[in-house]
Design a protein around this motif. Structure first.
Motif, mmCIF file in Angstrom:
data_model
loop_
_atom_site.group_PDB
_atom_site.id
_atom_site.type_symbol
_atom_site.label_atom_id
_atom_site.label_comp_id
_atom_site.label_asym_id
_atom_site.label_seq_id
_atom_site.Cartn_x
_atom_site.Cartn_y
_atom_site.Cartn_z
ATOM 1 N N GLU A 242 -2.871 -1.602 5.575
ATOM 2 C CA GLU A 242 -3.818 -1.672 4.468
ATOM 3 C C GLU A 242 -3.322 -2.749 3.515
ATOM 4 O O GLU A 242 -2.158 -2.733 3.110
ATOM 5 C CB GLU A 242 -3.895 -0.307 3.764
ATOM 6 C CG GLU A 242 -5.017 -0.176 2.762
ATOM 7 C CD GLU A 242 -5.069 1.227 2.169
ATOM 8 O OE1 GLU A 242 -6.079 1.923 2.387
ATOM 9 O OE2 GLU A 242 -4.102 1.629 1.479
ATOM 10 N N SER B 287 -0.114 -4.637 -5.409
ATOM 11 C CA SER B 287 0.744 -3.705 -6.147
ATOM 12 C C SER B 287 2.015 -4.447 -6.529
ATOM 13 O O SER B 287 2.184 -5.638 -6.218
ATOM 14 C CB SER B 287 1.078 -2.481 -5.285
ATOM 15 O OG SER B 287 2.031 -2.803 -4.296
ATOM 16 N N SER C 269 0.820 -1.206 0.000
ATOM 17 C CA SER C 269 0.000 0.000 0.000
ATOM 18 C C SER C 269 0.857 1.260 0.000
ATOM 19 O O SER C 269 1.970 1.272 0.521
ATOM 20 C CB SER C 269 -0.909 0.008 1.238
ATOM 21 O OG SER C 269 -1.582 1.247 1.370
ATOM 22 N N MET D 257 -3.173 -4.226 0.096
ATOM 23 C CA MET D 257 -3.425 -3.828 -1.290
ATOM 24 C C MET D 257 -2.564 -4.627 -2.267
ATOM 25 O O MET D 257 -1.454 -5.045 -1.928
ATOM 26 C CB MET D 257 -3.108 -2.336 -1.461
ATOM 27 C CG MET D 257 -3.940 -1.410 -0.587
ATOM 28 S SD MET D 257 -5.663 -1.317 -1.103
ATOM 29 C CE MET D 257 -5.501 -0.276 -2.550
#
Length: 503
Positions: free
Chosen positions: A327, A331, A247, A329
């Motif tokens: 968080e 990526s 994140s 996420m």
């Protein structure tokens, strides 16, 4: 936002927008019985009862216009089955929903003698606490982000008035006032947790969650540690960093120290999962329902809500609150299935599913608590979808290595009206976490998922007494139920506070 002002007594108990009468089916069955509000108003309720439209069942409510026959525009009758904490909490919630619909800003609650005097199972203080909790929790609705903001917070004035036949005198009144104030504190802690959990993910990031914790710490004089991503790397928090590195918003390990018994070596470690949004990472979740993953920090919210109550009550215990905030996420930097990470404890973990991220950050959170002196551990987490398959949204699942500690938690939950159901922790379940590439893997598969998820966390408890509470099913509801609101429920705030403050 609604503010509540609770008072007790008969002095100045004149006109209010509504008079609230708690009523049982037995009272409704009486022929020509006592006057409740006014003979003509009572007659209308008896007519509704005779037609089967109002039965006085638990949580049922009926508003009858007084038409000038009684101070206040409405008489609100609320059914309840007896003087128990759950019955009164639900009656309070039912009354609150009706008062909200009537746009009432003041109410008199008539206290029957049985409620005011309490009983062996539900003392006067407990009755008052439960009813006050029900009113505040039942009134709550998730705040909306609007173009035009609401004006200043409105206030509901609630006066508890003993009915003419209610006894107990000043002693009963003092006990009621004490319970009423405790109920207000407990409800405020749960409402804080609801508001925090309901916040959109673009407004609440790990750093923001740390700021809320700092605010609580400064308000109540707790020592506060906010461990940023750089310090976390130096401390070897491979679980927290691994989850958070995908994140743009870096993770935080948050620690609050409350020392109410400086001469005691006993320290309660309460640990909350604070995933401020969970996409599942590379093991991406389905799109349907992903918006509810703003609530994946419900465990952290429960810990912070409970710490607010601890700060107000100041019990003679020591509490170490630890929140792992990140968080999750996808990526180019995110964890990948097959990666092996080294946790703060030194144990290595093969990541077979990046959507089993909560247990990775909690592993480092438990180690953080232990290294700061925690002697018994309770973690609260929206950990698995499997717990909802097993228990629905009715009960929180529990896994433990210490039956005595678990029974203490269950008793506190029973007092608070929050159900907790234990799962077994047989050795065969732990073997499902064996890995060919590391000390253990972060998922044992679909079978027994709630248990293996809990046992993964328990592997980092270092044989200290430990209880894991999986609130994935109970922390978020798609429809309101009793005193539990649609959206975030603030579950386990009151259970934790009851457990810790009543010691």
């Amino acid at each position: 936002m609604m503010k509540f002002q609770f008072t007790y007594g008969t002095a100045g108990s004149g006109e209010a927008d509504a008079a609230v009468k708690l009523i049982t089916r037995e009272e409704l069955k009486e022929q020509g019985g006592a006057v409740w509000i006014h003979p003509q108003v009572d007659a209308e309720l008896r007519r509704l009862y005779a037609k089967g439209l109002f039965k006085g069942e638990r949580g049922q409510k009926e508003a009858v216009a007084t038409l000038g026959l009684h101070p206040g525009a409405q008489a609100l009758f609320v059914g309840y089955g007896g003087v128990t904490a759950d019955e009164l909490r639900e009656a309070g919630a039912a009354a609150a929903k009706a008062l909200r619909r009537l746009k009432a800003r003041s109410a008199q609650v008539l206290l029957p003698s049985g409620v005011l005097s309490g009983n062996a199972d539900c003392s006067t203080e407990r009755a008052a606490q439960s009813f006050a909790e029900g009113l505040m929790l039942g009134w709550y609705e998730r705040p909306k982000r609007k173009r035009e903001h609401d004006k200043e917070a409105e206030q509901l004035d609630v006066r508890f008035v003993p009915e003419a036949q209610a006894g107990g005198g000043d002693a009963a009144g003092a006990r009621w006032e004490a319970g009423m104030k405790r109920g207000e504190l407990f409800a405020e802690g749960a409402l804080f947790a609801r508001d925090l959990t309901n916040m959109p993910g673009n407004e609440l990031i790990p750093e923001g969650l740390a700021e809320y914790a700092e605010e609580i710490g400064h308000r109540y004089g707790f020592d506060v540690e906010i461990i940023d991503e750089f310090t976390a790397i130096d401390m070897g928090m491979g679980g927290l960093i691994g989850v958070g590195k995908g994140s743009a918003h870096p993770p935080r390990m948050i620690v609050l120290h409350y020392e109410g018994a400086p001469d005691s070596e006993d320290v309660w470690g309460v640990i909350g999962k604070g995933i401020t949004f969970d996409t599942g990472g590379i093991s991406l979740k389905r799109a349907d329902g992903m918006e509810e993953m703003i609530g994946d920090m419900g465990g952290a919210a429960a810990v912070l809500g409970a710490m607010r109550i601890i700060g107000e009550l100041k019990p003679k215990i020591n509490v170490l609150a630890v929140i792992a905030a990140a968080e999750n996420m996808p990526s180019d930097r995110a964890l990948k299935p097959g990666d092996v990470i080294v946790t703060m404890s030194g144990r290595t973990v093969e990541v077979v599913n990046t959507d089993a991220e909560g247990r990775l950050v909690l592993a480092d959170a438990l180690t953080t608590a232990i290294r700061r002196g925690a002697t018994r551990l309770i973690d609260i987490a929206t950990l698995t979808g499997a717990v909802e398959v097993a228990l629905g949204n009715v009960a929180t699942g529990a896994v433990t290595n210490d039956e005595l500690l678990l029974q203490e938690v269950i008793r506190a939950g029973r007092t608070s009206g929050e159900r907790i159901w234990p799962f077994p922790s047989y050795p065969e379940y732990r073997k499902q976490l064996d890995s060919d590439a590391a000390d253990l893997k972060n998922s044992g598969g679909r079978h027994g998922g709630t248990i293996t998820g809990g046992l993964f966390i328990g592997a980092f408890a270092e044989n200290l007494p430990w209880v894991h509470l999986d609130i994935a099913g109970t922390s978020w509801l798609r429809a309101a139920r009793g005193w539990e609101s649609k959206g975030a429920t603030g579950v386990m705030v009151r259970t934790l506070a009851e457990l810790l403050s009543s010691r």
